[in-house]
Write a protein that holds these residues in place. Structure first.
Motif, PDB file in Angstrom:
ATOM      1  N   ARG A   5       0.830  -1.204   0.000  1.00 21.80           N
ATOM      2  CA  ARG A   5       0.000   0.000   0.000  1.00 21.80           C
ATOM      3  C   ARG A   5       0.864   1.254   0.000  1.00 21.80           C
ATOM      4  O   ARG A   5       1.986   1.275   0.507  1.00 21.80           O
ATOM      5  CB  ARG A   5      -0.906   0.009   1.235  1.00 21.80           C
ATOM      6  N   GLY A 110      -6.307  -4.148   5.923  1.00 23.30           N
ATOM      7  CA  GLY A 110      -7.025  -3.537   4.811  1.00 23.30           C
ATOM      8  C   GLY A 110      -8.404  -3.050   5.220  1.00 23.30           C
ATOM      9  O   GLY A 110      -8.888  -3.345   6.323  1.00 23.30           O
ATOM     10  N   PRO A 111      -9.073  -2.307   4.367  1.00 26.48           N
ATOM     11  CA  PRO A 111     -10.398  -1.768   4.686  1.00 26.48           C
ATOM     12  C   PRO A 111     -11.450  -2.847   4.911  1.00 26.48           C
ATOM     13  O   PRO A 111     -12.435  -2.629   5.621  1.00 26.48           O
ATOM     14  CB  PRO A 111     -10.737  -0.916   3.455  1.00 26.48           C
ATOM     15  N   ASP A 112     -11.245  -4.053   4.324  1.00 25.92           N
ATOM     16  CA  ASP A 112     -12.219  -5.125   4.508  1.00 25.92           C
ATOM     17  C   ASP A 112     -12.200  -5.693   5.928  1.00 25.92           C
ATOM     18  O   ASP A 112     -13.111  -6.428   6.319  1.00 25.92           O
ATOM     19  CB  ASP A 112     -11.965  -6.247   3.496  1.00 25.92           C
ATOM     20  N   TRP A 113     -11.172  -5.340   6.709  1.00 22.34           N
ATOM     21  CA  TRP A 113     -11.098  -5.845   8.078  1.00 22.34           C
ATOM     22  C   TRP A 113     -12.276  -5.359   8.921  1.00 22.34           C
ATOM     23  O   TRP A 113     -12.638  -6.000   9.913  1.00 22.34           O
ATOM     24  CB  TRP A 113      -9.783  -5.410   8.723  1.00 22.34           C
ATOM     25  N   ASP A 114     -12.870  -4.240   8.551  1.00 16.67           N
ATOM     26  CA  ASP A 114     -14.006  -3.706   9.313  1.00 16.67           C
ATOM     27  C   ASP A 114     -15.195  -4.663   9.319  1.00 16.67           C
ATOM     28  O   ASP A 114     -16.030  -4.625  10.228  1.00 16.67           O
ATOM     29  CB  ASP A 114     -14.452  -2.355   8.737  1.00 16.67           C
ATOM     30  N   SER A 115     -15.259  -5.543   8.340  1.00 13.80           N
ATOM     31  CA  SER A 115     -16.383  -6.488   8.246  1.00 13.80           C
ATOM     32  C   SER A 115     -16.085  -7.822   8.927  1.00 13.80           C
ATOM     33  O   SER A 115     -16.963  -8.682   9.008  1.00 13.80           O
ATOM     34  CB  SER A 115     -16.728  -6.739   6.779  1.00 13.80           C
ATOM     35  N   PHE A 116     -14.856  -8.000   9.423  1.00 15.48           N
ATOM     36  CA  PHE A 116     -14.489  -9.273  10.054  1.00 15.48           C
ATOM     37  C   PHE A 116     -15.080  -9.372  11.461  1.00 15.48           C
ATOM     38  O   PHE A 116     -15.095  -8.382  12.201  1.00 15.48           O
ATOM     39  CB  PHE A 116     -12.968  -9.419  10.149  1.00 15.48           C
ATOM     40  N   GLU A 166      -8.026 -13.213   6.000  1.00 15.74           N
ATOM     41  CA  GLU A 166      -9.436 -13.550   6.120  1.00 15.74           C
ATOM     42  C   GLU A 166      -9.842 -13.403   7.578  1.00 15.74           C
ATOM     43  O   GLU A 166      -9.005 -13.212   8.462  1.00 15.74           O
ATOM     44  CB  GLU A 166      -9.679 -14.982   5.622  1.00 15.74           C
ATOM     45  N   ASP A 167     -11.125 -13.490   7.825  1.00 18.66           N
ATOM     46  CA  ASP A 167     -11.678 -13.345   9.167  1.00 18.66           C
ATOM     47  C   ASP A 167     -10.990 -14.313  10.141  1.00 18.66           C
ATOM     48  O   ASP A 167     -10.972 -15.520   9.927  1.00 18.66           O
ATOM     49  CB  ASP A 167     -13.174 -13.658   9.119  1.00 18.66           C
TER      50      ASP A 167
END
Length: 466
Positions: A5, A110-116, A166-167
């Protein structure tokens, strides 16, 4: 692959094009950087060009005028004993220098960590001896318990070659002093310091510089939990710097030389039993003596370090104990490769220094000891205290005669080659003996690596008649 990044549109130079260097170049390119690759060897440059990277001779004047960052492989010296000329030029030009570990820590989240549901964790292991076994043991336990785990760093894959998180993921990294010394970002969730003994002193200008490189993992990153081996003064010092008081459970002290029950959180092993203490009382214990993959006090220290790190991320003691029993150990590290006619053959080719050889010699009885190679500074005279269980030594390699002179009074044979040493041990050994390859020396006089030395030993043992 972990895309780096914050590098989009920038020209990033990569120096050193081995396994980690090429993985770094690919991760930078995936992050939108323009990669300029270089290696001193034509073979390295050819690999990069085959992979589609542009090579630029970074040794030429003006090579860094448009470069935003230089990323170097860990084996290339940047300060001691002398800085690599290319790195020195980059620093003179004010170009930041980093390595793949620093890039990983700035790019892993990453930004997807907020959904884990469960945020991924990173466990980092450093120290002089036991790093690889501790790292592999943590990874093994996690996998055994059904947790998705990836292992990388100084063992296995390059860190930027890992899969995106991943989660609930756990990444377990073995980090050498070469890797921690230069990384511009170090932010593990759990950091482990196993022990400290002299090694790589030329690269760090002495023991103080070597310890300082290890200490950066704790001082720069501020891990949520630190697991510190306190069997040496440096570990005691590091633990003292981390904890704010005796009950501070952000720190887990580990030891195999003494009991540690008076601290806020500690894990120690005595006489083959691991004990976990919290707030003045014992909360868990494991009998390590029956665990074949973890023989000897040095492996009991590794077990303490792994147990503490796993407890720090919430695993239960019984889960950890069950997984310990299925751990087979790592190749070339106290690895029992055969039992023939009542004789055990153990490959500890990774014992490349005096301290690790000492621990191996303490772990077995009735030893026929294969040692030697390219001896290190300081010699092996200090091993005289560890020879109680050695029936005979079989010395090989460049330092064979030096070892014999330094260990006076020890029954020995100058074999020079591994073939001759294994043949001599097969001739002499009787039921109940252990033939132990623990060289206390580097391999480079006769082999390209300690792995190649160990593989040769294993092949010779397998060829012996049962």
């Amino acid at each position: 692959m972990i895309a780096v990044r914050g590098v989009e549109g920038q020209k990033i130079a990569v120096l050193g094009l081995g396994r980690s260097g090429l993985a770094t170049a690919a991760a930078l390119q995936a992050g939108g950087a323009e990669v300029l690759a270089w290696d001193d060897s034509p073979e390295g440059r050819a690999r990069a060009e085959t992979a589609g990277f542009v090579c630029r001779d970074l040794s030429k004047a003006g090579a860094f005028e448009d470069v935003a960052l230089l990323v170097v492989s860990p084996g290339i010296p940047h300060l001691y004993p002398h800085p690599n000329p290319i790195i020195a030029q980059a620093m003179q030009m004010g170009v930041p220098v980093d390595n793949d570990i620093g890039l990983f820590f700035r790019s892993w989240a990453g930004p997807d960590w907020d959904s884990f549901d469960v945020a991924p964790k990173t466990i980092c292991v450093t120290g002089s001896n036991g790093k690889s076994t501790t790292t592999a043991l943590i990874h093994h336990v996690l996998t055994h318990c059904g947790r998705r785990s990836q292992m990388a760093g100084n063992i296995g894959r390059g860190v930027l070659d890992l899969e995106p998180a991943e989660d609930g993921d756990v990444v377990v990294l073995e980090l050498s002093s070469y890797q921690t010394d230069l990384a511009r970002a170090l932010t593990p969730d759990v950091a482990v310091f196993t022990n400290l003994s002299p090694d790589h002193l030329d690269r760090h200008a002495g023991m103080g510089g070597y310890f300082a490189a290890k200490r950066r993992l704790f001082a720069e990153g501020g891990p949520d939990r630190a697991v510190i081996g306190v069997d040496e003064p440096e570990g005691v010092y590091l633990a003292n710097q981390i904890a704010t008081n005796r009950e501070d459970d952000r720190l887990i002290r580990i030891a195999v030389s003494r009991k540690l029950g008076d601290w806020g959180w500690s894990v120690f092993a005595r006489k083959g039993f691991l004990a976990e203490w919290r707030k003045g009382r014992q909360v868990a214990s494991i009998d390590l003596r029956a665990i074949k993959g973890l023989p000897g006090a040095h492996n009991h220290q590794n077990a303490c370090a792994a147990f503490a790190a796993l407890r720090a991320i919430g695993l239960a003691p019984r889960e950890i104990e069950a997984a310990f029993h299925s751990f087979a150990g790592l190749p070339h590290r106290s690895q029992t490769v055969a039992e023939k006619g009542g004789v055990a053959w153990v490959n500890d080719s990774k014992a490349t220094n005096v301290d690790s050889a000492s621990k191996a010699l303490q772990a077995f009885k009735n030893i026929r000891w294969i040692a030697g190679g390219l001896g290190k500074e300081g010699g092996v005279a200090s091993l005289a205290k560890d020879l109680e269980h050695v029936k005979k030594a079989y010395f090989i390699g460049h330092s064979a005669r030096d070892f014999a002179l330094q260990l006076t009074g020890l029954d020995h044979e100058i074999c020079e080659t591994m073939d001759a040493a294994v043949a001599a041990c097969a001739r002499d050994a009787v039921a109940g003996d252990t033939v132990l390859l623990a060289p206390a020396a580097a391999s480079f006089d006769q082999y390209g690596s300690f792995e190649k030395r160990g593989e040769h030993f294993v092949a010779l043992v397998e060829a012996l008649a049962d």
